[in-house]
Design an enzyme around this catalytic site. Structure first.
Site, PDB file in Angstrom:
ATOM      1  N   ILE A  27       0.834  -1.202   0.000  1.00 33.08           N
ATOM      2  CA  ILE A  27       0.000   0.000   0.000  1.00 33.08           C
ATOM      3  C   ILE A  27       0.875   1.260   0.000  1.00 33.08           C
ATOM      4  O   ILE A  27       0.587   2.236  -0.700  1.00 33.08           O
ATOM      5  CB  ILE A  27      -0.937  -0.035   1.235  1.00 33.08           C
ATOM      6  CG1 ILE A  27      -1.906  -1.222   1.124  1.00 33.08           C
ATOM      7  CG2 ILE A  27      -1.697   1.277   1.393  1.00 33.08           C
ATOM      8  CD1 ILE A  27      -2.567  -1.629   2.429  1.00 33.08           C
ATOM      9  N   TYR A 195      -2.133  -7.111  17.496  1.00 35.04           N
ATOM     10  CA  TYR A 195      -2.170  -6.352  16.226  1.00 35.04           C
ATOM     11  C   TYR A 195      -3.331  -5.359  16.290  1.00 35.04           C
ATOM     12  O   TYR A 195      -3.170  -4.171  15.986  1.00 35.04           O
ATOM     13  CB  TYR A 195      -2.342  -7.321  15.044  1.00 35.04           C
ATOM     14  CG  TYR A 195      -2.387  -6.657  13.672  1.00 35.04           C
ATOM     15  CD1 TYR A 195      -1.477  -5.665  13.307  1.00 35.04           C
ATOM     16  CD2 TYR A 195      -3.341  -7.042  12.724  1.00 35.04           C
ATOM     17  CE1 TYR A 195      -1.522  -5.074  12.037  1.00 35.04           C
ATOM     18  CE2 TYR A 195      -3.386  -6.458  11.459  1.00 35.04           C
ATOM     19  CZ  TYR A 195      -2.476  -5.477  11.122  1.00 35.04           C
ATOM     20  OH  TYR A 195      -2.523  -4.897   9.876  1.00 35.04           O
ATOM     21  N   LYS A 199      -3.371  -1.118  16.156  1.00 29.24           N
ATOM     22  CA  LYS A 199      -4.138  -0.365  15.150  1.00 29.24           C
ATOM     23  C   LYS A 199      -5.169   0.548  15.829  1.00 29.24           C
ATOM     24  O   LYS A 199      -5.454   1.640  15.337  1.00 29.24           O
ATOM     25  CB  LYS A 199      -4.802  -1.343  14.179  1.00 29.24           C
ATOM     26  CG  LYS A 199      -3.798  -2.089  13.309  1.00 29.24           C
ATOM     27  CD  LYS A 199      -3.272  -1.200  12.209  1.00 29.24           C
ATOM     28  CE  LYS A 199      -1.840  -1.365  11.863  1.00 29.24           C
ATOM     29  NZ  LYS A 199      -1.326  -0.411  10.909  1.00 29.24           N
ATOM     30  N   THR A 230      -1.085  -7.913  -0.289  1.00 28.13           N
ATOM     31  CA  THR A 230       0.268  -7.363  -0.202  1.00 28.13           C
ATOM     32  C   THR A 230       1.155  -8.378   0.515  1.00 28.13           C
ATOM     33  O   THR A 230       0.729  -9.505   0.770  1.00 28.13           O
ATOM     34  CB  THR A 230       0.271  -6.056   0.628  1.00 28.13           C
ATOM     35  OG1 THR A 230      -0.123  -6.401   1.964  1.00 28.13           O
ATOM     36  CG2 THR A 230      -0.680  -5.012   0.061  1.00 28.13           C
TER      37      THR A 230
END
Ligand SMILES: NC(=O)c1ccc[n+]([C@@H]2O[C@H](COP(=O)([O-])OP(=O)(O)OC[C@H]3O[C@@H](n4cnc5c(N)ncnc54)[C@H](OP(=O)(O)O)[C@@H]3O)[C@@H](O)[C@H]2O)c1
Length: 328
Positions: A27, A195, A199, A230
């Protein structure tokens, strides 16, 4: 699939400086390339010089191919205005070195895209002693924004900080006693939760910073890029449900290409209609709801204080930087 939302193609002066962290792939790569194709000077803040330089060569080759096709929506420079600066978000010293070099360059800074990230890593701690995702995805980029904020505040109107967060922020907790995950061991460490926390913390930082930046030229927004094919999956090929989600989404055509995944970031960075917009979490280029844990002011301010404590301990936040952060 509904209406596809994207960003307006605008022409940006070369003097407008954009930093994209983790710009060598995925990204970040598409974000950096596309904004550079609009004319801005883009600094690729990456941990590997080799990967960043390869990315810059590839970006210029793709730019040239578009020029050969007479694409009218890109600038007509001989080469894109791209630069590499080293930044390893797993090291607070590396962030300090980046900030020092940036300050010494005398440049202005108009857009800072906090994109570098790792997803669902195994339990690991950095050289600074912090849980790896906490530091790479959140703490280091907090430190980066803190040190670059004085420059942004004097860089003229419409400066933007963009947090590339994730829908996984909804799976999070705010508990200062457990924030480094030390109560777990390698076998039972909750990779998705940590994670998600990292975020969510980016979104909480957005609210805390904006409170202090009211009436200033700098705004902070955040976003979810989508489920994007990705290299993000490199850390969790062993996590069956997540590997399955990415695999099945790809098969069904339900996931995004890296360019499609970058559209929400690019929109947040360049759309003139978003001048002055703050405290928004974008998804598919549109505002979306935010998990209640991250919206609670009490949690946001608790995290803000904890973060500053961590950084002050190592001497990473001098008084003048704190004053600027606190809106003085
Ligand atoms: N892909 C998705 O579905 C998805 C969904 C939601 C949110 N996101 C978020 O989108 C952002 C970009 O992810 P992506 O999907 O493009 O993943 P990616 O292809 O793995 O790219 C991640 C980028 O971050 C860099 N990075 C990792 N650790 C770093 C460190 N210690 N210091 C500096 N840079 C570091 C990587 O550099 P190296 O190449 O050197 O490792 C790479 O440039 C991340 O914040 C991710 O959490 C992605």
């Amino acid at each position: 699939m509904g209406i596809h939302h994207s960003f307006p193609r605008v022409i940006i002066p070369k003097e407008r400086v954009v930093v994209v962290t983790g710009a060598n792939t995925g990204i970040g790569y598409e974000t950096a390339k596309c904004i550079a194709e609009m004319g801005a000077t883009v600094i690729l803040a990456c941990r590997s010089e080799e990967k960043a330089k390869q990315a810059m060569v590839k970006m210029n080759a793709e730019f040239q191919a578009e020029k050969d096709k007479k694409n009218p929506r890109i600038v007509d420079y001989p080469e894109l205005s791209l630069e590499f600066m080293k930044l390893d978000c797993s090291s607070l010293q590396s962030v300090m070195d980046f900030a020092k070099e940036f300050k010494l360059s005398g440049r202005q800074l108009h857009v800072l895209v906090c994109n570098a990230g790792i997803g669902m890593s195994k339990q690991a701690y950095t050289e600074d002693g912090y849980e790896l995702m906490f530091q790479v995805n959140y703490l280091s980029q907090y430190l980066l924004t803190a040190h670059l904020l004085p420059i942004m505040k004097t860089s003229g109107e419409d400066c933007r900080i963009i947090m590339v967060s994730s829908e996984v922020h909804r799976y999070s907790e705010f508990n200062l006693d457990r924030i480094q995950g030390k109560q777990y061991n390698e076998r039972n460490f909750k990779r998705t939760l940590y994670y998600g926390n990292s975020k969510a913390f980016q979104i909480m930082q957005m609210f805390s910073m904006n409170r202090r930046l009211q009436n200033s030229n700098v705004t902070v927004t955040s976003l979810h890029p989508g489920v994007v094919q990705t290299e993000v999956t490199r850390n969790f090929t062993d996590l069956a449900p997540w590997a399955l989600l990415f695999g099945v989404s790809k098969l069904l055509g339900a996931s995004k290409t890296p360019f499609e995944g970058a559209e929400t970031t690019i929109n947040a960075a360049v759309n003139p209609a978003l001048k002055g917009v703050r405290d928004v979490y974008f998804n598919n280029c549109k505002p979306d709801s935010i998990a209640s844990m991250a919206r609670k002011k009490h949690n946001q301010e608790g995290l803000w204080a904890y973060t500053q404590e961590c950084l002050k301990k190592g001497g990473f936040l001098p008084e003048d930087v704190i004053k600027c952060l606190e809106g003085e």
